[in-house]
Each structure stands twice: as structure tokens, then as C-alpha cells.
Enzyme design. Structure first.
Site, PDB file in Angstrom:
ATOM      1  N   ARG A 147     -21.465 -36.010  -6.056  1.00 14.52           N
ATOM      2  CA  ARG A 147     -20.715 -36.659  -4.528  1.00 14.52           C
ATOM      3  C   ARG A 147     -21.837 -36.197  -3.473  1.00 14.52           C
ATOM      4  O   ARG A 147     -22.149 -35.104  -3.383  1.00 14.52           O
ATOM      5  CB  ARG A 147     -19.443 -35.784  -4.194  1.00 14.52           C
ATOM      6  CG  ARG A 147     -18.986 -36.088  -3.039  1.00 14.52           C
ATOM      7  CD  ARG A 147     -17.561 -35.340  -2.601  1.00 14.52           C
ATOM      8  NE  ARG A 147     -17.944 -34.307  -1.622  1.00 14.52           N
ATOM      9  CZ  ARG A 147     -17.379 -33.670  -0.779  1.00 14.52           C
ATOM     10  NH1 ARG A 147     -15.821 -33.921  -1.075  1.00 14.52           N
ATOM     11  NH2 ARG A 147     -17.569 -33.123   0.136  1.00 14.52           N
ATOM     12  N   TYR A 159     -18.271 -34.389   8.299  1.00 13.94           N
ATOM     13  CA  TYR A 159     -17.590 -33.707   7.023  1.00 13.94           C
ATOM     14  C   TYR A 159     -18.496 -33.380   6.011  1.00 13.94           C
ATOM     15  O   TYR A 159     -19.233 -34.442   5.520  1.00 13.94           O
ATOM     16  CB  TYR A 159     -16.327 -34.680   6.627  1.00 13.94           C
ATOM     17  CG  TYR A 159     -15.648 -34.216   5.316  1.00 13.94           C
ATOM     18  CD1 TYR A 159     -14.875 -33.026   5.251  1.00 13.94           C
ATOM     19  CD2 TYR A 159     -16.293 -34.958   4.146  1.00 13.94           C
ATOM     20  CE1 TYR A 159     -14.693 -32.771   3.992  1.00 13.94           C
ATOM     21  CE2 TYR A 159     -15.882 -34.476   2.989  1.00 13.94           C
ATOM     22  CZ  TYR A 159     -14.957 -33.454   2.678  1.00 13.94           C
ATOM     23  OH  TYR A 159     -14.779 -32.892   1.480  1.00 13.94           O
ATOM     24  N   ASP A 210     -17.119 -38.966  -0.377  1.00 10.06           N
ATOM     25  CA  ASP A 210     -15.491 -38.825   0.154  1.00 10.06           C
ATOM     26  C   ASP A 210     -15.618 -39.279   1.613  1.00 10.06           C
ATOM     27  O   ASP A 210     -16.432 -38.819   2.391  1.00 10.06           O
ATOM     28  CB  ASP A 210     -15.377 -37.153   0.090  1.00 10.06           C
ATOM     29  CG  ASP A 210     -13.977 -37.028   0.194  1.00 10.06           C
ATOM     30  OD1 ASP A 210     -13.186 -37.963   0.883  1.00 10.06           O
ATOM     31  OD2 ASP A 210     -13.502 -36.039   0.074  1.00 10.06           O
ATOM     32  N   HIS A 212     -12.839 -39.390   3.428  1.00 10.72           N
ATOM     33  CA  HIS A 212     -12.038 -37.996   4.075  1.00 10.72           C
ATOM     34  C   HIS A 212     -10.951 -38.733   5.137  1.00 10.72           C
ATOM     35  O   HIS A 212     -10.664 -38.140   6.163  1.00 10.72           O
ATOM     36  CB  HIS A 212     -12.690 -36.832   4.654  1.00 10.72           C
ATOM     37  CG  HIS A 212     -12.206 -35.445   4.233  1.00 10.72           C
ATOM     38  ND1 HIS A 212     -11.240 -34.910   5.124  1.00 10.72           N
ATOM     39  CD2 HIS A 212     -12.104 -34.982   3.085  1.00 10.72           C
ATOM     40  CE1 HIS A 212     -11.093 -33.884   4.579  1.00 10.72           C
ATOM     41  NE2 HIS A 212     -11.481 -33.733   3.391  1.00 10.72           N
ATOM     42  N   GLU A 236     -13.864 -42.181  -2.029  1.00 11.02           N
ATOM     43  CA  GLU A 236     -12.794 -41.306  -1.974  1.00 11.02           C
ATOM     44  C   GLU A 236     -11.874 -41.367  -0.802  1.00 11.02           C
ATOM     45  O   GLU A 236     -12.794 -41.190   0.288  1.00 11.02           O
ATOM     46  CB  GLU A 236     -13.019 -39.888  -2.382  1.00 11.02           C
ATOM     47  CG  GLU A 236     -11.602 -39.069  -2.190  1.00 11.02           C
ATOM     48  CD  GLU A 236     -12.461 -37.467  -2.627  1.00 11.02           C
ATOM     49  OE1 GLU A 236     -13.510 -37.374  -3.177  1.00 11.02           O
ATOM     50  OE2 GLU A 236     -11.975 -36.472  -2.226  1.00 11.02           O
ATOM     51  N   GLU A 262      -5.539 -36.564  -2.965  1.00 11.52           N
ATOM     52  CA  GLU A 262      -5.627 -35.014  -3.086  1.00 11.52           C
ATOM     53  C   GLU A 262      -4.714 -34.312  -2.137  1.00 11.52           C
ATOM     54  O   GLU A 262      -4.212 -33.167  -2.523  1.00 11.52           O
ATOM     55  CB  GLU A 262      -7.353 -34.415  -2.669  1.00 11.52           C
ATOM     56  CG  GLU A 262      -7.490 -34.791  -1.182  1.00 11.52           C
ATOM     57  CD  GLU A 262      -8.962 -34.262  -0.773  1.00 11.52           C
ATOM     58  OE1 GLU A 262      -9.892 -34.513  -1.615  1.00 11.52           O
ATOM     59  OE2 GLU A 262      -9.187 -33.806   0.222  1.00 11.52           O
ATOM     60  N   ARG A 283      -6.275 -38.508  -7.336  1.00 13.41           N
ATOM     61  CA  ARG A 283      -6.707 -37.198  -7.003  1.00 13.41           C
ATOM     62  C   ARG A 283      -5.575 -35.912  -7.072  1.00 13.41           C
ATOM     63  O   ARG A 283      -6.067 -34.897  -6.722  1.00 13.41           O
ATOM     64  CB  ARG A 283      -7.532 -37.298  -5.941  1.00 13.41           C
ATOM     65  CG  ARG A 283      -8.825 -37.985  -6.170  1.00 13.41           C
ATOM     66  CD  ARG A 283     -10.002 -37.829  -5.142  1.00 13.41           C
ATOM     67  NE  ARG A 283     -10.270 -36.488  -4.451  1.00 13.41           N
ATOM     68  CZ  ARG A 283     -10.851 -35.630  -5.315  1.00 13.41           C
ATOM     69  NH1 ARG A 283     -11.340 -35.716  -6.423  1.00 13.41           N
ATOM     70  NH2 ARG A 283     -11.074 -34.549  -4.422  1.00 13.41           N
ATOM     71  N   GLU A 339     -13.458 -32.926 -10.298  1.00 17.17           N
ATOM     72  CA  GLU A 339     -14.254 -32.301  -9.323  1.00 17.17           C
ATOM     73  C   GLU A 339     -14.594 -30.697  -9.613  1.00 17.17           C
ATOM     74  O   GLU A 339     -13.705 -29.831 -10.017  1.00 17.17           O
ATOM     75  CB  GLU A 339     -13.539 -32.302  -7.802  1.00 17.17           C
ATOM     76  CG  GLU A 339     -14.247 -31.738  -6.667  1.00 17.17           C
ATOM     77  CD  GLU A 339     -13.560 -32.155  -5.493  1.00 17.17           C
ATOM     78  OE1 GLU A 339     -12.480 -32.246  -5.359  1.00 17.17           O
ATOM     79  OE2 GLU A 339     -14.317 -32.181  -4.313  1.00 17.17           O
ATOM     80  N   TRP A 402      -8.981 -35.679   9.878  1.00 14.10           N
ATOM     81  CA  TRP A 402     -10.117 -34.653   9.545  1.00 14.10           C
ATOM     82  C   TRP A 402     -10.461 -35.161   8.371  1.00 14.10           C
ATOM     83  O   TRP A 402      -9.765 -35.239   7.378  1.00 14.10           O
ATOM     84  CB  TRP A 402      -9.794 -33.123   9.780  1.00 14.10           C
ATOM     85  CG  TRP A 402     -11.015 -32.489   9.142  1.00 14.10           C
ATOM     86  CD1 TRP A 402     -12.134 -32.228   9.516  1.00 14.10           C
ATOM     87  CD2 TRP A 402     -11.035 -31.752   7.834  1.00 14.10           C
ATOM     88  NE1 TRP A 402     -12.818 -31.471   8.863  1.00 14.10           N
ATOM     89  CE2 TRP A 402     -12.323 -31.120   7.540  1.00 14.10           C
ATOM     90  CE3 TRP A 402      -9.922 -31.525   6.833  1.00 14.10           C
ATOM     91  CZ2 TRP A 402     -12.473 -30.609   6.523  1.00 14.10           C
ATOM     92  CZ3 TRP A 402     -10.357 -30.932   5.693  1.00 14.10           C
ATOM     93  CH2 TRP A 402     -11.584 -30.419   5.543  1.00 14.10           C
TER      94      TRP A 402
END
Ligand code: EZ4
Ligand code: CO
Length: 402
Positions: A147, A159, A210, A212, A236, A262, A283, A339, A402
Site C-alpha cells: 500500500r 493520512y 487507501d 480513507h 480502499e 474496515e 475489509r 493487511e 478523517w
């Protein structure tokens, strides 16, 4: 066999972990992870006040019945605190069953489907040069999938980028930190990172990224299209996923594979995403998604729709969850990738484990149960410290995801 004791171990070997230890009258015990990053004591109190007293005297082999009792019996359903608490109990029960039957947990889940579990590493840098270097170093260490995250010019505290040369760790002790966010600067910048990665590192390495949860669906669609020439393994969390049909819009515009979930805690967070084939990888992790029992049902449902697993595995998921995920990933057919963000040495010392990494793949080991333990004496020397994930604000000060 009967459960005789249920004990919580809250510790902070460089970061906070909540661990459940279930003991039985036959001397066998099982471990479950109950860590919810930044909200640790909410789960600990849910367990100690409302769940653990109900477990004493129960048959630890009755995993499905205990799961249903904790889920349906609470009346109030789902949510990250509840589902993390259920997961801790569930995983500890699978550990006990494996030890009692003297077999690794992967054998209880159908047996091995593959030689090893493909994992991806985290690479990052404050600029493109550093990020490319970091991916290269992970490839040299044997990783086949990496990643890549990179500082965005004009976006302080992007991030995924660590401060001061330390490994990336989003939670910080003290009160929540604040980062800055600019979608415009990010979207203008990210394709150049992946262009450089492909030019310098070639076509073979699996590259992941990612987002995020920071884009709107149409912005994510634009990014997915822009990244197509660089053939990502996945993009992601392109946008927050409470509104599952957001992914229909993204999907309509890009062939970049999509991963999300996630922060999900049950199959109901993802059932439209799966049923309509809007994502490629799910995830939702074992620890936040109700344990092995619920993950198995969710993965089996996903398999019908060509959706594979790509479980969350950051450092806030303890070695107990890592072990559970590796047994799970070795066994199920529609495993995709796992991951892998290595824990610190101190965390690894508190949680001695059988799992290992070699040439891009991890293996859970062949010990009975999960193959992970806890050194309670060492854990006691690392007391809990309040910590938070950061928040992010746009350039004008508006709070954003975030
Ligand atoms: O923000 O684990 O893909 N990994 C991630 C992580 C998560 C943290 C949250 O606790 O997005 O960095
Ligand atoms: Co993520």
C-alpha cells in the site's frame, strides 16, 4: 467442559489493547481481542458488566448458541462496541475448541485452501521520492503487495504518513490531534505518485491505496479512472460507506477494484455492496465484525457475488486478531489479501505467537487453537493510556472525515 473464568486484560505495550481470556474447568483457555481503537474502555465495560457474567458455567463448544445469545439476547443489535465484544468471546471460543481438539483453527474452518496468506505492507513517504523508496524497500523485504501513501503538497499531516521517521501509527496518546485536508490538492497529486511507482518499479508488484473515506462518490469515480493505467490491486474506502449505493456511482465509472468496510461491524453494513457487486474486497475484520462465526457467514455470502476478503490488519488489531485472520485466510476459498502492519517488538513480546512471514505470505503456524498467547506479567507493566485517532479539517476549518 465449562467456562469457569472470564478475565479482561487491558494493556498498552506501545498502544492500547483489550484482551479477553476465557478459562475452563479442564485447564484450557482461549484468547479473544476486544480492541476498538480510541474507544477501548467502552468495549471493556460492555464485556465486564454485561457479557462476561453470563458466560460462567457455559459449554465453550456451543459457539453458535453463545453467539446468537449475545447478538439476539441483547435485544439492542449491532454497532462497533457490541460486535467487538461479541467477537472477543467468539474468537476465544474457537481458540478453546482448537486446543481441546488438538488442531489449528484453520482445520475447524474447512482446512487449508492454500499454502500461505498473501499480505500487503504499508509504505509511505513525505514526498514521492520517499514513498517510491519505501515501496522498493518493502519489495526487497519480500512483500508482493504494498500500500502506498504519500504526503500531499500543501496538506499538512496527510493520512498514512508518519511523523518524525517513526512507523505510521494513527492513534496518539492524549487528546485528538488535527490534520488538514484538501480534496483538490489530493486529486491533482495522487496519480503522479502511482505513475512514478509503475515507471520505477515495474508492472509486477501489487499496489494498493487507501483514500480513507475522504471523497464524494463522483470524486472517487474520477480518481479511480485516473488510476486505471497503473492497475491498482485496489482503491480502499473511496468514500464513507453508510450509503451503500454511493458505490454504484463509483462502479459505473471505473474498473479500478474497490475495497471497503474496515469500519463495518456486520453483514448488514455490506449486504447491498455485495449483492449488487459494487465492491471487490470486503475489509470488515474479525475483531470488529462479530468474530470468526460472523466473518465466515459474511465471507460465504460474499463468495456468491465474486467478492473476496481483504481484512483490516493495522496495528490496532492485536496479534490475537492477526492470528485469527491468518487461520481464516488460509481456510476460506474466497480469500483475497490480508493487511499486515507489523506490531512493535514490545507488543510481540506481550503476545507471543506462532504466525510468521516469508516471501510475501504469512502462515498462522500449526499449533492447536490460534497459536497466540499473552504474557500477563509483562502486560501488567504496560498500563492503559487514553489515546485517540485524529480528526481532519478542510482548509477553511470544516470538520471532515478523517
Ligand atoms: O485508520 O487502523 O487501512 N488501514 C487503515 C488504518 C485505520 C486505523 C483505525 O484504527 O485505514 O490506518
Ligand atoms: Co484503511
Amino acid at each position: 467442559m465449562k467456562i469457569t473464568e472470564a478475565r479482561l486484560i487491558v494493556c498498552s505495550p506501545d498502544r492500547n489493547f483489550v484482551t479477553l481470556k476465557l478459562c475452563t474447568d479442564e485447564g484450557i483457555y482461549g484468547l479473544g481481542d476486544a480492541t476498538l481503537n480510541g474507544r477501548e474502555l467502552a468495549v471493556a465495560s460492555y464485556l465486564s458488566e454485561h457479557v462476561l457474567p453470563c458466560l460462567i458455567g457455559r459449554d465453550p463448544f456451543a459457539i453458535e448458541d453463545i453467539w446468537q445469545t449475545l447478538y439476539r439476547g441483547a435485544y439492542w443489535r449491532r454497532g462497533p462496541v457490541t460486535m467487538t465484544a461479541i467477537a472477543a468471546v467468539d474468537v476465544a471460543l474457537w481458540d478453546i475448541k482448537g486446543k481441546a481438539l488438538n488442531t489449528p483453527v484453520y482445520n475447524l474452518l474447512g482446512g487449508r485452501s492454500r499454502q500461505g496468506v498473501l499480505v500487503y505492507a504499508h509504505a509511505n513517504g513525505k514526498d514521492i521520492e520517499e514513498a517510491v523508496d519505501s515501496v522498493r524497500r518493502h519489495m526487497e523485504a519480500g512483500y508482493l503487495a504494498v500500500r502506498a501513501q504519500c504526503g500531499v503538497p500543501g496538506v499538512a499531516g496527510s493520512y498514512g504518513v508518519p511523523k518524525g521517521g517513526k512507523p505510521y501509527e494513527p492513534a496518539e496518546r492524549g487528546l485528538p490531534g488535527e490534520g488538514v485536508w484538501s480534496t483538490e490538492r489530493y486529486l491533482n497529486f495522487v496519480p503522479s505518485l502511482f505513475e512514478k511507482l509503475r515507471v520505477d518499479l515495474g508492472p509486477e508488484v501489487h499496489l494498493l491505496h487507501d483514500v480513507h473515506h475522504r471523497l464524494t462518490p463522483i470524486e472517487a469515480a474520477r480518481l479511480g479512472k485516473a488510476l486505471e493505467p497503473y492497475r491498482l490491486f485496489w482503491m480502499e474506502d473511496p468514500c464513507p460507506a453508510e450509503l451503500q449505493e454511493s458505490f454504484e456511482l463509483i462502479r459505473r465509472h471505473t474498473t479500478t477494484p474497490l475495497a471497503t468496510g474496515e469500519v463495518f461491524n456486520s453483514v448488514w453494513d455490506a449486504h447491498e455492496l455485495i449483492r449488487r457487486q459494487w465492491i471487490d474486497y470486503l475489509r470488515m475484520s474479525i475483531v470488529h465484525g462479530g468474530g470468526i462465526t460472523h466473518a465466515k457467514k459474511t465471507a460465504d455470502f460474499a463468495a456468491l457475488y465474486h467478492v473476496r476478503t481483504g481484512f483490516h490488519g493495522a496495528t490496532d488489531l492485536s496479534p490475537v486478531t492477526m492470528a485469527a485472520a491468518l487461520h481464516f485466510g488460509l481456510a476460506i476459498h474466497n480469500f483475497g489479501i490480508q493487511e499486515h502492519m507489523p506490531h512493535t517488538r514490545l507488543t510481540d513480546e506481550v503476545f507471543p505467537h506462532e504466525y510468521s512471514f516469508a516471501e510475501g505470505y504469512m502462515h498462522p503456524g500449526d499449533a492447536a487453537g490460534l497459536g497466540v498467547d499473552i504474557d500477563e506479567k509483562l502486560a501488567a507493566k504496560c498500563p492503559y493510556q487514553r489515546a485517540y485517532l485524529p480528526v481532519a479539517r478542510k482548509l477553511d476549518g470544516t470538520l471532515t472525515d478523517w
